[in-house]
Design a protein around this motif. Structure first.
Motif, PDB file in Angstrom:
ATOM      1  N   LEU A  39       0.921  -1.168   0.018  1.00 23.95           N
ATOM      2  CA  LEU A  39       0.045  -0.134   0.025  1.00 23.95           C
ATOM      3  C   LEU A  39       0.905   1.099   0.017  1.00 23.95           C
ATOM      4  O   LEU A  39       1.850   1.344   0.805  1.00 23.95           O
ATOM      5  N   VAL A  40       0.727   2.021  -0.944  1.00 24.75           N
ATOM      6  CA  VAL A  40       1.377   3.352  -1.163  1.00 24.75           C
ATOM      7  C   VAL A  40       0.400   4.598  -0.822  1.00 24.75           C
ATOM      8  O   VAL A  40      -0.725   4.426  -1.204  1.00 24.75           O
ATOM      9  N   HIS A  41       0.988   5.720  -0.226  1.00 25.70           N
ATOM     10  CA  HIS A  41       0.009   6.790   0.173  1.00 25.70           C
ATOM     11  C   HIS A  41       0.612   8.118   0.025  1.00 25.70           C
ATOM     12  O   HIS A  41       2.196   8.142   0.043  1.00 25.70           O
ATOM     13  N   GLN A  42      -0.160   9.016   0.134  1.00 25.18           N
ATOM     14  CA  GLN A  42       0.547  10.523   0.212  1.00 25.18           C
ATOM     15  C   GLN A  42      -0.193  11.337   1.196  1.00 25.18           C
ATOM     16  O   GLN A  42      -1.407  11.483   1.078  1.00 25.18           O
ATOM     17  N   PHE A  83       5.802   9.196  -4.373  1.00 26.06           N
ATOM     18  CA  PHE A  83       5.272   7.905  -5.140  1.00 26.06           C
ATOM     19  C   PHE A  83       6.181   7.038  -5.688  1.00 26.06           C
ATOM     20  O   PHE A  83       6.065   5.681  -5.676  1.00 26.06           O
ATOM     21  N   LYS A  84       7.103   7.800  -6.540  1.00 26.45           N
ATOM     22  CA  LYS A  84       7.880   6.999  -7.474  1.00 26.45           C
ATOM     23  C   LYS A  84       8.877   5.961  -6.615  1.00 26.45           C
ATOM     24  O   LYS A  84       9.106   4.827  -6.913  1.00 26.45           O
ATOM     25  N   SER A  85       9.441   6.484  -5.355  1.00 27.72           N
ATOM     26  CA  SER A  85      10.166   5.826  -4.598  1.00 27.72           C
ATOM     27  C   SER A  85       9.314   4.219  -4.199  1.00 27.72           C
ATOM     28  O   SER A  85       9.878   3.319  -3.671  1.00 27.72           O
ATOM     29  N   GLN A  86       8.208   4.923  -3.646  1.00 27.47           N
ATOM     30  CA  GLN A  86       7.199   3.988  -2.949  1.00 27.47           C
ATOM     31  C   GLN A  86       6.950   2.738  -3.938  1.00 27.47           C
ATOM     32  O   GLN A  86       6.942   1.729  -3.662  1.00 27.47           O
ATOM     33  N   PHE A  87       6.975   3.348  -5.092  1.00 27.44           N
ATOM     34  CA  PHE A  87       6.624   1.987  -6.177  1.00 27.44           C
ATOM     35  C   PHE A  87       7.856   1.287  -6.512  1.00 27.44           C
ATOM     36  O   PHE A  87       7.719   0.049  -6.641  1.00 27.44           O
ATOM     37  N   ARG A  88       8.979   1.681  -6.339  1.00 19.88           N
ATOM     38  CA  ARG A  88      10.015   0.891  -6.430  1.00 19.88           C
ATOM     39  C   ARG A  88      10.326  -0.290  -5.295  1.00 19.88           C
ATOM     40  O   ARG A  88      10.515  -1.169  -5.461  1.00 19.88           O
ATOM     41  N   ARG A  89       9.817   0.474  -4.071  1.00 23.58           N
ATOM     42  CA  ARG A  89       9.668  -0.541  -2.700  1.00 23.58           C
ATOM     43  C   ARG A  89       8.751  -1.595  -3.143  1.00 23.58           C
ATOM     44  O   ARG A  89       8.923  -2.908  -2.676  1.00 23.58           O
ATOM     45  N   ALA A  90       7.397  -1.280  -3.598  1.00 20.96           N
ATOM     46  CA  ALA A  90       6.590  -2.244  -3.842  1.00 20.96           C
ATOM     47  C   ALA A  90       7.022  -3.082  -4.890  1.00 20.96           C
ATOM     48  O   ALA A  90       7.024  -4.464  -4.673  1.00 20.96           O
ATOM     49  N   ASP A  91       7.726  -2.701  -5.807  1.00 23.62           N
ATOM     50  CA  ASP A  91       8.166  -3.686  -6.826  1.00 23.62           C
ATOM     51  C   ASP A  91       9.192  -4.600  -6.130  1.00 23.62           C
ATOM     52  O   ASP A  91       9.154  -5.766  -6.434  1.00 23.62           O
ATOM     53  N   ALA A  92      10.164  -4.227  -5.209  1.00 22.73           N
ATOM     54  CA  ALA A  92      11.354  -5.085  -4.488  1.00 22.73           C
ATOM     55  C   ALA A  92      10.686  -5.848  -3.513  1.00 22.73           C
ATOM     56  O   ALA A  92      11.167  -7.065  -3.229  1.00 22.73           O
ATOM     57  N   SER A  93       9.394  -5.511  -2.977  1.00 25.79           N
ATOM     58  CA  SER A  93       8.687  -6.404  -2.095  1.00 25.79           C
ATOM     59  C   SER A  93       8.405  -7.756  -2.717  1.00 25.79           C
ATOM     60  O   SER A  93       7.977  -8.687  -2.064  1.00 25.79           O
ATOM     61  N   GLY A  94       7.907  -7.637  -4.046  1.00 24.17           N
ATOM     62  CA  GLY A  94       7.721  -9.109  -4.743  1.00 24.17           C
ATOM     63  C   GLY A  94       6.095  -8.951  -4.691  1.00 24.17           C
ATOM     64  O   GLY A  94       5.400  -9.853  -5.265  1.00 24.17           O
ATOM     65  N   ALA A  95       5.143  -7.931  -4.270  1.00 25.62           N
ATOM     66  CA  ALA A  95       3.974  -7.807  -4.061  1.00 25.62           C
ATOM     67  C   ALA A  95       3.221  -8.037  -5.730  1.00 25.62           C
ATOM     68  O   ALA A  95       4.200  -7.781  -6.542  1.00 25.62           O
ATOM     69  N   VAL A  96       2.239  -8.602  -5.680  1.00 20.67           N
ATOM     70  CA  VAL A  96       1.629  -8.621  -7.155  1.00 20.67           C
ATOM     71  C   VAL A  96       0.895  -7.567  -7.212  1.00 20.67           C
ATOM     72  O   VAL A  96       0.390  -7.006  -8.558  1.00 20.67           O
ATOM     73  N   ALA A  97       0.293  -6.881  -6.183  1.00 19.98           N
ATOM     74  CA  ALA A  97      -0.567  -5.599  -6.530  1.00 19.98           C
ATOM     75  C   ALA A  97      -0.007  -4.470  -5.599  1.00 19.98           C
ATOM     76  O   ALA A  97       0.406  -4.558  -4.543  1.00 19.98           O
ATOM     77  N   ALA A  98       0.009  -3.215  -6.072  1.00 22.96           N
ATOM     78  CA  ALA A  98       0.027  -2.005  -5.490  1.00 22.96           C
ATOM     79  C   ALA A  98      -1.274  -1.311  -5.119  1.00 22.96           C
ATOM     80  O   ALA A  98      -2.045  -1.170  -6.093  1.00 22.96           O
ATOM     81  N   VAL A  99      -1.832  -0.874  -3.785  1.00 26.40           N
ATOM     82  CA  VAL A  99      -2.815  -0.127  -3.519  1.00 26.40           C
ATOM     83  C   VAL A  99      -2.437   1.155  -3.205  1.00 26.40           C
ATOM     84  O   VAL A  99      -1.674   1.552  -2.516  1.00 26.40           O
ATOM     85  N   VAL A 100      -2.973   2.067  -4.227  1.00 20.84           N
ATOM     86  CA  VAL A 100      -2.450   3.557  -4.203  1.00 20.84           C
ATOM     87  C   VAL A 100      -3.821   4.414  -3.565  1.00 20.84           C
ATOM     88  O   VAL A 100      -4.869   4.454  -3.884  1.00 20.84           O
TER      89      VAL A 100
END
Ligand code: ATP
Ligand code: MG
Length: 427
Positions: A334-337, A368-385
């Motif tokens: 989950l990413v957020h602002q 958001f950009k660096s949060q999406f990088r973390r989401a990718d690195a985590s191996g998650a299948v989905a990001a919730v924004v």
């Protein structure tokens, strides 16, 4: 630069980090289910025991007791203590102390670290881990076979290949005594090829001399009188009884008359599972019968049989035969602002976990950009924004991160109160 010096870990004692630890946990879970299927129950003993337990239980003239034990004197009460170098002695002590066999024989297991001061190399560490299984109070050979059939099932469950079974029988005390006389005579005839350790042991523990890995002594060891040839009718019947049951189960084995095992207390059945795929340390599992040990440690005489698996070696082999991808840290990231969005994300994540999903909320405030990088690195299948727009609308944006997997790289908008059910259904 820090003014402090770092402190390194100890030689031969390994850390395990993610993702390797995920494999450990999978193995441990699988092992517990495997053992439960055969009625084995967990018995836990302390790491520390009196040194004399191991000296007596393992045998004074063994590698372990002679040179491998981590022993020290407890400065608080002057007791000599040792960190367990194996499980059997502690389990037997515990069974005796708690009168655990008073009404019936028992099947137990333990899993955890053991300690031996050895020269570290692949497959040989100073802290390593064993799966230890003991059948207490059973004369066999039915239970001896049960243990081996059980092990064959574990190899199957793990998809292990190229692991073979070697068997021997060490007979009974009188048979070993007769063989011992012949063996000592043989050793005396070949004094010139014996190394220092062999000369030292030839009178105190001559059988162990045959266990040597010294290439210069192999011919002498191969030509030595074989204990197996000294077995009487009863011991042979026990051995045949085991072989018949292994045949019933379709398990292949070879008789290795030189197999004696490292510890002193074995009689009748001894076995090892070995592989050529682990370099020099190819023994994954060793076990056998120890009918005299319970009495030797002060209990009411009762037969027993067991084995120990080296977990590091097992994991090494498993990794070779069933390599797989690193497990993901979570399924949903989950990413957020903004603070309000962070707090909403934290609550939403709880509802995802209620639905059985593994969820991570980004911690800290970054773009958001660096949060999406973390989401990718985590191996998650989905990001919730969750941004301002999402908060205002009560809708989360779901971005599917993997092409060819759930969602296939799509993006969609889902109401907060339907999010858990929606993700649960699609993942
Ligand atoms: P080895 O001949 O390799 O020294 P051992 O006879 O001392 O083995 P056991 O006391 O029977 O070994 O222990 C059971 C199992 O534990 C072994 O078959 C092996 O898989 C594993 N093991 C033994 N020593 C070590 C070690 N130092 N590091 C990692 N695993 C070990
Ligand atoms: Mg050893």
């Amino acid at each position: 630069m820090s003014e402090f010096k770092k402190v390194a870990g100890l030689t031969g004692m390994k850390d395990a980090l993610p993702p390797e630890t995920a494999r450990w946990e999978r193995l441990e879970a699988l092992v517990r289910d495997w053992l439960a299927a055969y009625g084995y129950q967990n018995l836990r003993t302390p790491v520390l025991e009196h040194t004399r337990l191991f000296a007596r239980g393992i045998g004074e003239v063994t590698d372990i007791v002679e040179k491998e034990m981590y022993s020290f004197i407890d400065p608080l009460n002057d007791e000599r203590l040792t960190m367990r170098p194996e499980f059997t002695a502690g389990i037997v002590r515990s069974a005796i102390e708690h009168n655990f066999l008073y009404d019936r024989p028992r099947r137990v297991y333990a899993m955890g670290p053991v300690f031996r001061h050895e020269r570290p190399q692949r497959g040989r560490y100073r802290q390593f881990h064993q799966i230890d299984v003991e059948a207490l109070g059973f004369p066999g050979p039915d239970v001896d076979a049960e243990l081996i059939v059980m092990l064959a099932r574990l190899w199957r469950l793990l998809g292990l290949k190229d692991i073979r079974l070697e068997l021997n029988s060490l007979g009974q005390a009188a048979e070993r005594a007769a063989h011992r006389a012949a063996l000592v005579a043989h050793l005396e005839k070949h004094l010139d090829v014996l190394d220092e350790e062999a000369r030292r042991r030839m009178h105190s523990n001559p059988l162990r001399v045959l266990d040597t890995k010294n290439p210069a002594m192999q011919d002498m060891a191969n030509a030595a009188p074989r204990l197996f040839d000294f077995l009487g009718a009863e011991s042979l019947a026990h051995y045949r009884g085991l072989c018949d049951r292994l045949d019933d189960a379709g398990i292949a084995y070879t008789l290795n008359p030189r197999l004696v095992r490292g510890l002193d207390y074995y009689n009748l059945t001894v076995f090892e599972w070995v592989t050529d795929r682990l370099g020099a340390q190819g023994t994954v599992c060793g076990g056998g019968r120890y009918d005299g040990l319970i009495e030797l440690l002060g209990g009411k005489p009762a037969p027993a049989v067991g084995f120990a698996i080296g977990m590091e070696r097992l994991l090494d082999l498993w990794q070779q035969d069933a390599p797989d991808q690193d497990p993901a840290e979570c399924q949903v990231y989950l990413v957020h602002q903004g603070e309000a969005a962070q707090r909403r994300a934290a609550r939403l994540a709880e509802s995802l976990r209620d639905a059985g999903l593994r969820a991570l909320v980004h911690a800290g405030s970054t773009g958001f950009k660096s949060q999406f990088r973390r989401a990718d690195a985590s191996g998650a299948v989905a990001a919730v924004v969750l941004g301002e727009d999402e908060l205002a609308a009560g809708m989360a944006s779901v971005k599917w991160l993997r092409t060819g997997a759930a969602g296939d790289g799509q993006q969609e908008s889902v109401a907060f109160d339907r999010l858990a059910a929606h993700l649960q259904q699609r993942i």
